[in-house]
Design a protein around this motif. Structure first.
Motif, PDB file in Angstrom:
ATOM      1  N   LYS A  32      42.501  55.165  21.917  1.00 38.44           N
ATOM      2  CA  LYS A  32      43.085  55.982  20.852  1.00 38.44           C
ATOM      3  C   LYS A  32      43.844  57.172  21.435  1.00 38.44           C
ATOM      4  O   LYS A  32      44.914  57.529  20.956  1.00 38.44           O
ATOM      5  CB  LYS A  32      41.990  56.461  19.896  1.00 38.44           C
ATOM      6  CG  LYS A  32      42.545  57.269  18.737  1.00 38.44           C
ATOM      7  CD  LYS A  32      41.440  57.785  17.843  1.00 38.44           C
ATOM      8  CE  LYS A  32      41.959  58.628  16.716  1.00 38.44           C
ATOM      9  NZ  LYS A  32      42.757  59.782  17.117  1.00 38.44           N
ATOM     10  N   GLU A  33      43.289  57.769  22.485  1.00 34.90           N
ATOM     11  CA  GLU A  33      43.905  58.972  23.061  1.00 34.90           C
ATOM     12  C   GLU A  33      45.116  58.677  23.942  1.00 34.90           C
ATOM     13  O   GLU A  33      45.982  59.529  24.106  1.00 34.90           O
ATOM     14  CB  GLU A  33      42.859  59.742  23.875  1.00 34.90           C
ATOM     15  CG  GLU A  33      41.792  60.385  23.012  1.00 34.90           C
ATOM     16  CD  GLU A  33      40.579  60.858  23.805  1.00 34.90           C
ATOM     17  OE1 GLU A  33      40.642  60.904  25.056  1.00 34.90           O
ATOM     18  OE2 GLU A  33      39.555  61.167  23.163  1.00 34.90           O
ATOM     19  N   THR A  34      45.191  57.483  24.522  1.00 35.40           N
ATOM     20  CA  THR A  34      46.257  57.216  25.495  1.00 35.40           C
ATOM     21  C   THR A  34      47.371  56.311  24.992  1.00 35.40           C
ATOM     22  O   THR A  34      48.459  56.338  25.560  1.00 35.40           O
ATOM     23  CB  THR A  34      45.684  56.614  26.798  1.00 35.40           C
ATOM     24  OG1 THR A  34      44.974  55.432  26.480  1.00 35.40           O
ATOM     25  CG2 THR A  34      44.782  57.592  27.511  1.00 35.40           C
ATOM     26  N   TRP A  40      43.459  54.130  15.158  1.00 40.13           N
ATOM     27  CA  TRP A  40      42.035  53.865  14.907  1.00 40.13           C
ATOM     28  C   TRP A  40      41.681  52.650  15.753  1.00 40.13           C
ATOM     29  O   TRP A  40      42.371  51.640  15.713  1.00 40.13           O
ATOM     30  CB  TRP A  40      41.783  53.584  13.425  1.00 40.13           C
ATOM     31  CG  TRP A  40      40.333  53.512  13.058  1.00 40.13           C
ATOM     32  CD1 TRP A  40      39.567  54.528  12.584  1.00 40.13           C
ATOM     33  CD2 TRP A  40      39.463  52.363  13.126  1.00 40.13           C
ATOM     34  NE1 TRP A  40      38.279  54.091  12.373  1.00 40.13           N
ATOM     35  CE2 TRP A  40      38.192  52.764  12.697  1.00 40.13           C
ATOM     36  CE3 TRP A  40      39.636  51.042  13.521  1.00 40.13           C
ATOM     37  CZ2 TRP A  40      37.092  51.903  12.633  1.00 40.13           C
ATOM     38  CZ3 TRP A  40      38.566  50.174  13.480  1.00 40.13           C
ATOM     39  CH2 TRP A  40      37.300  50.604  13.035  1.00 40.13           C
ATOM     40  N   VAL A  41      40.609  52.765  16.529  1.00 39.75           N
ATOM     41  CA  VAL A  41      40.188  51.683  17.417  1.00 39.75           C
ATOM     42  C   VAL A  41      38.697  51.475  17.209  1.00 39.75           C
ATOM     43  O   VAL A  41      37.920  52.436  17.286  1.00 39.75           O
ATOM     44  CB  VAL A  41      40.450  52.042  18.899  1.00 39.75           C
ATOM     45  CG1 VAL A  41      39.990  50.904  19.815  1.00 39.75           C
ATOM     46  CG2 VAL A  41      41.916  52.358  19.139  1.00 39.75           C
ATOM     47  N   GLY A  60      38.373  57.422  15.687  1.00 39.38           N
ATOM     48  CA  GLY A  60      39.319  57.635  14.605  1.00 39.38           C
ATOM     49  C   GLY A  60      38.574  58.086  13.368  1.00 39.38           C
ATOM     50  O   GLY A  60      37.373  58.392  13.423  1.00 39.38           O
ATOM     51  N   GLU A  61      39.280  58.111  12.251  1.00 41.34           N
ATOM     52  CA  GLU A  61      38.675  58.540  10.991  1.00 41.34           C
ATOM     53  C   GLU A  61      37.538  57.593  10.605  1.00 41.34           C
ATOM     54  O   GLU A  61      37.672  56.382  10.765  1.00 41.34           O
ATOM     55  CB  GLU A  61      39.731  58.537   9.877  1.00 41.34           C
ATOM     56  CG  GLU A  61      40.788  59.602  10.028  1.00 41.34           C
ATOM     57  CD  GLU A  61      40.230  61.014   9.884  1.00 41.34           C
ATOM     58  OE1 GLU A  61      39.424  61.255   8.973  1.00 41.34           O
ATOM     59  OE2 GLU A  61      40.603  61.873  10.714  1.00 41.34           O
ATOM     60  N   PRO A  62      36.437  58.126  10.070  1.00 41.88           N
ATOM     61  CA  PRO A  62      35.368  57.251   9.572  1.00 41.88           C
ATOM     62  C   PRO A  62      35.910  56.328   8.482  1.00 41.88           C
ATOM     63  O   PRO A  62      36.853  56.680   7.772  1.00 41.88           O
ATOM     64  CB  PRO A  62      34.341  58.222   8.995  1.00 41.88           C
ATOM     65  CG  PRO A  62      34.623  59.523   9.670  1.00 41.88           C
ATOM     66  CD  PRO A  62      36.105  59.537   9.941  1.00 41.88           C
TER      67      PRO A  62
END
Length: 151
Positions: A32-34, A40-41, A60-62
């Motif tokens: 998710k960060e790269t 969302w992963v 990611g978001e719940p």
């Protein structure tokens, strides 16, 4: 960062001496960060002997979609088909479960352990049609490495 640069990082994370869930969460966070269009992963796994998937580690978001019946949504379809599913435009899919109003595309790649589909990696993107064959091959690599720690 290219997928080739990420592969050794994935291997290193999966070899850490911490619980499997912790390693999988770290993999989700790294992706998710790269990868700019991985918003969302998460990993879904077969829920014991039931014909449903249960959300495992994610970044990611719940989501409210913690349990997904086989055949329902993109993830549920992959649980039945055993094949990658790339959705360039989620609005064009009849059998799509909306997790967020911002999701425009999704890719789901099944995870096999000893030839059995035990789960999948699911990626949502807020970018329209971002996924390529390179994403599929990379996610197949990720799942193959995850399978090694699940055997």
């Amino acid at each position: 960062m290219t997928f080739d640069n990420l592969k050794p990082l994935i291997k290193d994370i999966l070899q850490e001496k911490v619980p499997v869930d912790t390693r999988l969460t770290k993999v989700c966070e790294l992706l998710k960060e790269t990868v700019p269009y991985y918003d969302w992963v998460g990993f879904y796994f077969k829920n014991s002997d039931k014909d449903e998937l249960k959300l495992g580690s994610f970044a990611g978001e719940p989501t409210d979609h913690v349990i997904i019946p086989f055949g329902k949504g993109i993830c549920g379809q992959v649980a039945v088909s055993n094949k990658n599913f790339v959705v360039p435009d989620v609005k064009a899919q009849d059998n799509y479960i909306a997790c967020s109003i911002y999701v425009k595309a999704e890719i789901v790649v099944p995870l096999f352990v000893n030839g059995e589909n035990v789960g999948q990696i699911d990626i949502d993107s807020h970018t329209a049609d971002p996924f390529t064959e390179e994403d599929e091959k990379f996610l197949e690599f990720v799942n193959a490495k995850v399978a090694e720690i699940l055997e």
